[in-house]
Design a protein around this motif. Structure first.
Motif, PDB file in Angstrom:
ATOM      1  N   MET A   1      47.990  52.197  14.490  1.00 43.11           N
ATOM      2  CA  MET A   1      47.130  51.112  13.986  1.00 43.11           C
ATOM      3  C   MET A   1      46.142  51.685  12.982  1.00 43.11           C
ATOM      4  SD  MET A   1      44.522  48.670  16.147  1.00 43.11           S
ATOM      5  CE  MET A   1      45.745  48.410  17.428  1.00 43.11           C
ATOM      6  N   ASP A   2      46.198  51.206  11.742  1.00 40.92           N
ATOM      7  CA  ASP A   2      45.268  51.732  10.735  1.00 40.92           C
ATOM      8  C   ASP A   2      43.883  51.098  10.911  1.00 40.92           C
ATOM      9  OD1 ASP A   2      45.390  49.157   9.684  1.00 40.92           O
ATOM     10  OD2 ASP A   2      46.699  49.712   8.012  1.00 40.92           O
ATOM     11  N   GLY A   3      42.932  51.620  10.163  1.00 40.14           N
ATOM     12  CA  GLY A   3      41.545  51.173  10.306  1.00 40.14           C
ATOM     13  C   GLY A   3      41.341  49.717   9.940  1.00 40.14           C
ATOM     14  N   ALA A   4      42.004  49.230   8.883  1.00 35.31           N
ATOM     15  CA  ALA A   4      41.835  47.843   8.464  1.00 35.31           C
ATOM     16  C   ALA A   4      42.311  46.885   9.556  1.00 35.31           C
ATOM     17  CB  ALA A   4      42.588  47.593   7.161  1.00 35.31           C
ATOM     18  N   THR A   5      43.473  47.220  10.173  1.00 34.02           N
ATOM     19  CA  THR A   5      43.998  46.366  11.247  1.00 34.02           C
ATOM     20  C   THR A   5      43.064  46.369  12.453  1.00 34.02           C
ATOM     21  OG1 THR A   5      46.263  46.816  10.514  1.00 34.02           O
ATOM     22  CG2 THR A   5      45.970  45.970  12.769  1.00 34.02           C
TER      23      THR A   5
ATOM     24  N   ASP B   1      42.160  56.752  18.286  1.00 30.66           N
ATOM     25  CA  ASP B   1      43.083  55.791  17.676  1.00 30.66           C
ATOM     26  C   ASP B   1      42.591  54.366  17.962  1.00 30.66           C
ATOM     27  OD1 ASP B   1      44.016  54.972  20.286  1.00 30.66           O
ATOM     28  OD2 ASP B   1      45.358  56.722  20.272  1.00 30.66           O
ATOM     29  N   GLY B   2      43.322  53.391  17.381  1.00 27.89           N
ATOM     30  CA  GLY B   2      42.904  52.010  17.491  1.00 27.89           C
ATOM     31  C   GLY B   2      42.991  51.469  18.910  1.00 27.89           C
ATOM     32  N   ASP B   3      44.073  51.814  19.625  1.00 30.56           N
ATOM     33  CA  ASP B   3      44.226  51.293  20.994  1.00 30.56           C
ATOM     34  C   ASP B   3      43.098  51.777  21.902  1.00 30.56           C
ATOM     35  OD1 ASP B   3      46.544  49.909  20.347  1.00 30.56           O
ATOM     36  OD2 ASP B   3      47.841  51.636  20.809  1.00 30.56           O
TER      37      ASP B   3
ATOM     38  N   ASP C   1      38.510  57.972  14.733  1.00 33.52           N
ATOM     39  CA  ASP C   1      39.219  58.802  13.753  1.00 33.52           C
ATOM     40  C   ASP C   1      40.225  59.657  14.512  1.00 33.52           C
ATOM     41  OD1 ASP C   1      39.915  60.790  11.666  1.00 33.52           O
ATOM     42  OD2 ASP C   1      38.256  59.789  10.583  1.00 33.52           O
ATOM     43  N   ASP C   2      41.379  59.873  13.903  1.00 33.85           N
ATOM     44  CA  ASP C   2      42.386  60.693  14.570  1.00 33.85           C
ATOM     45  C   ASP C   2      42.135  62.180  14.365  1.00 33.85           C
ATOM     46  OD1 ASP C   2      42.971  60.301  11.847  1.00 33.85           O
ATOM     47  OD2 ASP C   2      45.027  60.979  12.179  1.00 33.85           O
TER      48      ASP C   2
END
Length: 447
Positions: A63-67, A38-40, A13-14
């Motif tokens: 990058m959103d959660g779904a991606t 974040d996603g990365d 979570d950001d």
């Protein structure tokens, strides 16, 4: 500890306050908690260590959660995925379901107990899936092993059977060699027994030859033949303690006390051998080889078929040889006289049927056995020719002397013998000097 209790969770979570809130909710749970903003950063942690479950917010910059969950599904499909989403994030939820194939999505704000329960259920499901996959792999491996085993089972059975047969053959060979060794040892020992006797009274070798000839001709079983040979080699073992005077006295000339001692020698021989298990059957034959068909023998006064067959045969062989050696009567009998005397006592001293077969063996089938002179040949009357010299006395069936030893046959004598056979309905075997021996004898006589 189970897999559920050692699970590793990654919270993404950001917003730091969301991460802190999630850590607080799970602080009493037996999980290892990792976080990413974040996603990365989340993908980097996944590449560095195994993670069992990822809980990601739907809305994050970049990058959103779904991606993120879709990428995790592609690279780490065994990692469970849960999406935290608000009421307005219906598109992200659908994307996460379709592309990320998430386990669950949880709406914000969440219920703490519900969140803990969903995580537990997710990890329990993961554990059961992993166990199912493990069992499937194990089953597959076992099926492969079973197929390989079935494919090679027949050959393995043949190989194992061959190994067992080879082992059995080796054991049979070893046992046969052991039995042969015992037989050889008894014959060597019989030679030692003979050292106590003068050369003309050494009987064991002749007795062995006779019983073996009988066993071979009548195809006696291997065990009985072996016992007969060993008993024949050691039948007079019980005489070892006698002094030389007693050893050389004929049985018929013994005094009362000497006779009592004489009658114990079969028992002494048996006692000396009974401790050797392979010789116990032979020892029993030795014990009873002086029993008589009419029950008046020794040591146990057995009669007729109470006497072991082997003992009856050994008695015939022993008496036949000892009659010729002067160990039975005070005078030496020749071969034919010994056979006539044995025939006379058939049914008294000897088994009558066995006696007949024994005499037949000695006169017709194996005439050169036991004390036979190799320069003498047996011939029936139809094979006689004038000029032949009789090597032994010829007796009629009733014991009457027909021709003396040394008699030279003529055509007239031969024809008379043939006519006598026809009249008496009998058959005679004459023992004749071989031609070269007869010629030498005649030349010496002329000289």
């Amino acid at each position: 500890m189970s897999e559920q209790h050692s699970a590793t969770l990654l919270l993404v979570d950001d917003e730091e306050n969301i991460l802190n809130s999630l850590r607080r909710i799970l602080r009493h749970e037996p999980y290892q908690i990792l976080t990413a903003s974040d996603g990365d950063q989340a993908l980097q942690q996944l590449s560095q260590q195994p993670i069992d479950l990822v809980i990601s917010d739907a809305r994050m910059p970049g990058m959103d959660g779904a991606t993120l969950l879709a990428r995790i599904h592609q690279r780490w499909p065994d990692c469970l995925r849960i999406l935290l989403t608000g009421h307005t994030d219906i598109g992200a939820t659908i994307k996460a379901i379709n592309q990320g194939q998430i386990y669950r999505y949880i709406g914000k704000p969440w219920d703490d107990d519900e969140l803990r329960l969903v995580i537990r259920q997710a990890l329990a499901f993961q554990h059961s899936e992993r166990e199912r996959e493990r069992l499937e792999r194990l089953t597959h491996e076992q099926n492969q092993n079973l197929q390989e085993l079935n494919a090679t089972l027949e050959q393995r059975v043949r190989d194992r059977t061959s190994e067992l047969q080879q082992t059995a053959d080796m054991l049979d060979l070893a046992f046969a060699e052991l039995k042969h060794s015992y037989m050889t040892a008894t014959e060597v020992f019989s030679l030692l027994l003979n050292q106590r006797l003068p050369k003309d009274k050494q009987t064991n070798a002749q007795v062995i030859a006779l019983v073996r000839a009988y066993a071979d001709y009548h195809k006696l079983d291997e065990g009985l033949s072996r016992d007969l040979s060993m008993a024949a080699a050691l039948y007079n073992l019980g005489k070892l303690s006698w002094d030389d005077r007693l050893l050389n006295r004929p049985a018929d000339a013994l005094y009362r006390e000497e006779r009592q001692r004489y009658q114990l020698y079969p028992v002494v021989g048996e006692n000396l051998l009974m401790t050797l298990e392979p010789l116990q059957d032979a020892a029993l034959l030795i014990r009873h080889h002086q029993e008589r068909w009419d029950g008046r023998g020794f040591p146990d006064h057995l009669k007729e078929r109470e006497i072991p067959f082997g003992s009856r045969l050994i008695k015939l062989a022993v008496d036949f040889i000892e009659l010729q050696c002067g160990l039975f009567l005070e005078r030496h009998l020749n071969r034919d006289e010994a056979l006539l005397l044995i025939k006379k006592y058939a049914g008294t001293l000897y088994d009558p049927q066995l006696c007949e077969r024994f005499i037949n063996l000695c006169t017709h089938m194996a005439p050169d056995l036991a004390m036979a002179d190799t320069s003498i040949v047996p011939l029936d009357t139809r094979r006689l020719t004038p000029g032949m010299i009789l090597a032994r006395n010829l007796h009629a069936a009733n014991g009457m002397l027909l021709l003396n030893e040394g008699k030279q046959l003529t055509r007239l004598l031969i024809d008379k013998l043939i006519a006598f056979e026809a009249a008496e309905d009998s058959h005679y075997t004459l023992f004749i000097h071989k031609p070269e021996v007869a010629t030498t004898s005649q030349q010496e006589h002329v000289g």
